[in-house]
Enzyme design. Structure first.
Site, PDB file in Angstrom:
ATOM      1  N   GLY A 161      17.138  45.949 -48.971  1.00 33.77           N
ATOM      2  CA  GLY A 161      17.301  45.552 -50.351  1.00 33.77           C
ATOM      3  C   GLY A 161      16.438  44.585 -50.970  1.00 33.77           C
ATOM      4  O   GLY A 161      15.413  44.620 -51.969  1.00 33.77           O
ATOM      5  N   CYS A 162      16.181  43.442 -50.032  1.00 31.08           N
ATOM      6  CA  CYS A 162      15.405  42.193 -50.757  1.00 31.08           C
ATOM      7  C   CYS A 162      14.027  42.820 -50.620  1.00 31.08           C
ATOM      8  O   CYS A 162      12.973  42.128 -51.219  1.00 31.08           O
ATOM      9  CB  CYS A 162      15.873  41.208 -49.899  1.00 31.08           C
ATOM     10  N   THR A 163      13.564  43.629 -49.322  1.00 26.08           N
ATOM     11  CA  THR A 163      12.032  43.789 -49.003  1.00 26.08           C
ATOM     12  C   THR A 163      11.709  44.725 -50.384  1.00 26.08           C
ATOM     13  O   THR A 163      10.649  44.415 -50.991  1.00 26.08           O
ATOM     14  CB  THR A 163      12.060  44.431 -47.967  1.00 26.08           C
ATOM     15  N   ALA A 172      11.445  42.360 -53.476  1.00 24.62           N
ATOM     16  CA  ALA A 172      10.099  41.671 -53.422  1.00 24.62           C
ATOM     17  C   ALA A 172       8.749  42.549 -53.662  1.00 24.62           C
ATOM     18  O   ALA A 172       7.810  41.935 -54.302  1.00 24.62           O
ATOM     19  CB  ALA A 172      10.110  40.935 -52.090  1.00 24.62           C
TER      20      ALA A 172
END
Length: 157
Positions: free
Chosen positions: A44-46, A49
């Site tokens: 999710g964070c990738t 970003a």
């Protein structure tokens, strides 16, 4: 108590992924899109970003800087940026000072375990350093486009 809409944002000094000390006040005169995320190199964070990366120029055209914040180390941020071509600053909030000031350091539950962590959130700060828009408990899908649209509306005023 967490900063609220209309209030001046806290001026906490953190280390950036480049090793330099950074304060939000360093960016006065520009809009700041400040987003908090739990952990580098997670799906999710990738995705989030990379969505900000892909819209980076559109935010810049609106006189905005994007700043990501997580508890990860300077080294981990550096590897994350290099692997995914992230063109904006990532801050190291290893003591959770900025996350606490924005009220995003929360008790979380995952697979029956409780732990403290970052609640995925995004904030837009105006050119004078006041909080003007916030999204809490962010779902990654379509979020960056929504934040960009909100900034377009704010900057057109």
């Amino acid at each position: 108590m967490a900063v609220e809409i209309g209030q001046e944002t806290p001026d906490i000094e953190l280390k950036g992924d480049n090793g330099e000390k950074v304060r939000l006040s360093d960016f006065k005169g520009k809009y700041i899109v400040l987003y908090f995320y739990p952990k580098d190199m997670t799906p999710g964070c990738t995705t989030e970003a990379c969505d900000f990366r892909d819209h980076h120029e559109s935010f810049a055209e609106l006189d905005a800087v994007i700043i990501g914040v997580s508890p990860d180390s300077e080294e981990k941020h550096g590897r994350f940026k290099e692997k995914h071509g992230i063109p904006f600053l990532l801050l190291v909030d290893d003591e959770n000072k900025l996350a606490e000031a924005f009220g995003v350091w929360k008790l979380k539950k995952n697979f029956g375990k409780e732990y403290m962590g970052i609640e995925r959130s995004t904030f837009i700060i105006d050119k004078e350093g006041r909080l003007i828009k916030e999204w809490r408990k962010v779902k990654v899908k379509d979020h960056v486009a929504e934040a960009l649209q909100a900034l377009k509306e704010v900057s057109a005023k």
